[in-house]
Motif scaffolding. Structure first.
Motif, PDB file in Angstrom:
ATOM      1  N   ILE A   1       0.859  -1.188   0.000  1.00 47.95           N
ATOM      2  CA  ILE A   1       0.000   0.000   0.000  1.00 47.95           C
ATOM      3  C   ILE A   1       0.893   1.235   0.000  1.00 47.95           C
ATOM      4  O   ILE A   1       1.917   1.271   0.689  1.00 47.95           O
ATOM      5  N   ASP A   2       0.502   2.236  -0.771  1.00 51.37           N
ATOM      6  CA  ASP A   2       1.271   3.473  -0.819  1.00 51.37           C
ATOM      7  C   ASP A   2       0.301   4.657  -0.848  1.00 51.37           C
ATOM      8  O   ASP A   2      -0.917   4.473  -0.867  1.00 51.37           O
ATOM      9  N   THR A   3       0.867   5.847  -0.886  1.00 55.73           N
ATOM     10  CA  THR A   3       0.048   7.051  -0.823  1.00 55.73           C
ATOM     11  C   THR A   3      -0.494   7.429  -2.204  1.00 55.73           C
ATOM     12  O   THR A   3       0.087   7.093  -3.241  1.00 55.73           O
ATOM     13  N   LEU A   4      -1.591   8.165  -2.177  1.00 50.77           N
ATOM     14  CA  LEU A   4      -2.236   8.626  -3.401  1.00 50.77           C
ATOM     15  C   LEU A   4      -1.291   9.494  -4.228  1.00 50.77           C
ATOM     16  O   LEU A   4      -1.356   9.509  -5.461  1.00 50.77           O
ATOM     17  N   SER A   5      -0.399  10.196  -3.551  1.00 49.35           N
ATOM     18  CA  SER A   5       0.526  11.101  -4.257  1.00 49.35           C
ATOM     19  C   SER A   5       1.506  10.352  -5.162  1.00 49.35           C
ATOM     20  O   SER A   5       2.124  10.945  -6.042  1.00 49.35           O
ATOM     21  N   LYS A   6       1.648   9.041  -4.951  1.00 51.11           N
ATOM     22  CA  LYS A   6       2.596   8.242  -5.737  1.00 51.11           C
ATOM     23  C   LYS A   6       1.905   7.402  -6.804  1.00 51.11           C
ATOM     24  O   LYS A   6       2.475   6.441  -7.315  1.00 51.11           O
ATOM     25  N   ILE A   7       0.674   7.770  -7.146  1.00 53.35           N
ATOM     26  CA  ILE A   7      -0.098   6.984  -8.104  1.00 53.35           C
ATOM     27  C   ILE A   7       0.630   6.816  -9.434  1.00 53.35           C
ATOM     28  O   ILE A   7       0.551   5.752 -10.069  1.00 53.35           O
ATOM     29  N   ASN A   8       1.370   7.840  -9.869  1.00 53.17           N
ATOM     30  CA  ASN A   8       2.062   7.769 -11.166  1.00 53.17           C
ATOM     31  C   ASN A   8       3.089   6.642 -11.214  1.00 53.17           C
ATOM     32  O   ASN A   8       3.395   6.119 -12.293  1.00 53.17           O
ATOM     33  N   HIS A   9       3.616   6.265 -10.066  1.00 59.86           N
ATOM     34  CA  HIS A   9       4.609   5.181 -10.013  1.00 59.86           C
ATOM     35  C   HIS A   9       3.963   3.827 -10.268  1.00 59.86           C
ATOM     36  O   HIS A   9       4.604   2.923 -10.835  1.00 59.86           O
ATOM     37  N   TYR A  10       2.705   3.666  -9.862  1.00 60.14           N
ATOM     38  CA  TYR A  10       2.063   2.342  -9.902  1.00 60.14           C
ATOM     39  C   TYR A  10       1.211   2.106 -11.149  1.00 60.14           C
ATOM     40  O   TYR A  10       1.028   0.951 -11.564  1.00 60.14           O
ATOM     41  N   LEU A  11       0.706   3.155 -11.755  1.00 60.08           N
ATOM     42  CA  LEU A  11      -0.159   2.983 -12.927  1.00 60.08           C
ATOM     43  C   LEU A  11       0.508   2.210 -14.069  1.00 60.08           C
ATOM     44  O   LEU A  11      -0.128   1.342 -14.682  1.00 60.08           O
ATOM     45  N   PRO A  12       1.783   2.451 -14.393  1.00 58.26           N
ATOM     46  CA  PRO A  12       2.382   1.742 -15.526  1.00 58.26           C
ATOM     47  C   PRO A  12       2.564   0.243 -15.303  1.00 58.26           C
ATOM     48  O   PRO A  12       2.822  -0.494 -16.265  1.00 58.26           O
ATOM     49  N   HIS A  13       2.460  -0.222 -14.055  1.00 59.07           N
ATOM     50  CA  HIS A  13       2.712  -1.628 -13.740  1.00 59.07           C
ATOM     51  C   HIS A  13       1.429  -2.435 -13.537  1.00 59.07           C
ATOM     52  O   HIS A  13       1.485  -3.647 -13.341  1.00 59.07           O
TER      53      HIS A  13
END
Length: 308
Positions: free
Chosen positions: A174-186
């Motif tokens: 689980i991570d923060t909403l502010s880091k969404i760009n890191h997870y979308l491509p995966h």
């Protein structure tokens, strides 16, 4: 003390029958006379119906929403001098059925085979199993936790995003909403179950949508404000192998003029993923009423400042 309950739903008859059978102590169920808005100290109501009448609710102390979404009741100009509770904990199984029903149908080519059947064509197609795929859940509340648990049965990896990276059961990380760009491509599948807040407004926009995988599947199941629908139309028009399954919109019904209706790689449903069934709503209301008359804290109480 005798409490007076006013019903404000599109299915008052069903709610009235269920409440009568409950025989809740010291509760007077008022009839549907609009003047009773002024007399009731408790409302069981749909937010959109209740909001315009709040200025006339002189005795209101507690409003139990029949829906999870309470946006209509927390607008800045509306009063906040009463307790507001919503419905939670009943939507997880329904949302899981919806999400995995459509996701499996997509990966297993249900529509293709139905079309082939009509032409008596026998032509197997390859498919990708859900095993080993990554599911990104935007929101990690009770609904997302149930979806995460279901996903694990299919062998998926489940990543959750929330405001503060608060831990929740069933997720690999689980991570923060502010880091969404890191997870979308995966992510192979992305599902938003986020609430309607200032922080979630258009979080799926032109920039973030451009990051998703070429064959990703996107679900919007929570609130319409999360998604920039025009940006999604442009994204899916250019990326035919991506697919979106959309159940909630900023404007409902979705206007017929919106071009997203016409895209083959979009599935639109009319906000039916997880309806509030009166029997389940009354069960929660009865629990909360017992707590109310015994001066205990209410279940699922809304923080007006946070908006959820």
């Amino acid at each position: 003390m005798k409490h007076k309950l006013f019903l404000l739903t599109k299915t008052n008859v069903s709610y009235r029958q269920l409440l009568t059978s409950c025989q809740l102590p010291n509760l007077q169920l008022l009839d549907d006379d609009p003047m009773n808005v002024q007399k009731a100290d408790i409302w069981l109501a749909e937010p959109e119906l209740a909001a315009p009448l709040l200025p006339h609710a002189y005795q209101l102390k507690w409003l139990q929403s029949t829906f999870a979404g309470i946006e209509a009741l927390i607008k800045p100009q509306l009063r906040k001098d009463y307790k507001l509770t919503n419905i939670r904990g009943i939507f997880g199984p329904l949302m899981s059925e919806y999400l995995f029903g459509y996701l499996l149908a997509h990966h297993r080519h249900h529509e293709k085979y139905k079309q082939q059947q009509s032409h008596k064509i026998w032509r197997p197609a390859s498919f990708k199993s859900l095993q080993g795929q990554t599911l990104l859940l935007l929101g990690t509340g009770s609904i997302a936790q149930h979806i995460a648990k279901t996903a694990k049965h299919f062998g998926m990896q489940v990543v959750g995003i929330n405001r503060t990276a608060k831990p929740a059961a069933g997720f690999n990380s689980i991570d923060t909403l502010s880091k969404i760009n890191h997870y979308l491509p995966h992510a192979d599948t992305i599902a938003s179950i986020l609430p309607n807040t200032a922080a979630t407004q258009n979080i799926l926009n032109e920039e973030t949508l451009s990051l998703i995988k070429p064959n990703a599947v996107l679900f919007n199941l929570g609130r319409g404000n999360v998604l920039d629908l025009d940006a999604l139309f442009n994204q899916l028009s250019e990326h035919k192998n991506q697919h979106a399954i959309l159940d909630v919109f900023n404007q409902e019904p979705l206007p017929k003029a919106h071009p997203i209706w016409s895209l083959a790689n979009v599935t639109i449903t009319p906000h039916i993923a997880a309806p509030s069934f009166p029997e389940q709503v009354i069960e929660i209301f009865a629990q909360n009423y017992s707590r109310w008359i015994n001066s205990k804290s209410l279940l699922h109480q809304i923080d007006f400042e946070k908006g959820y």
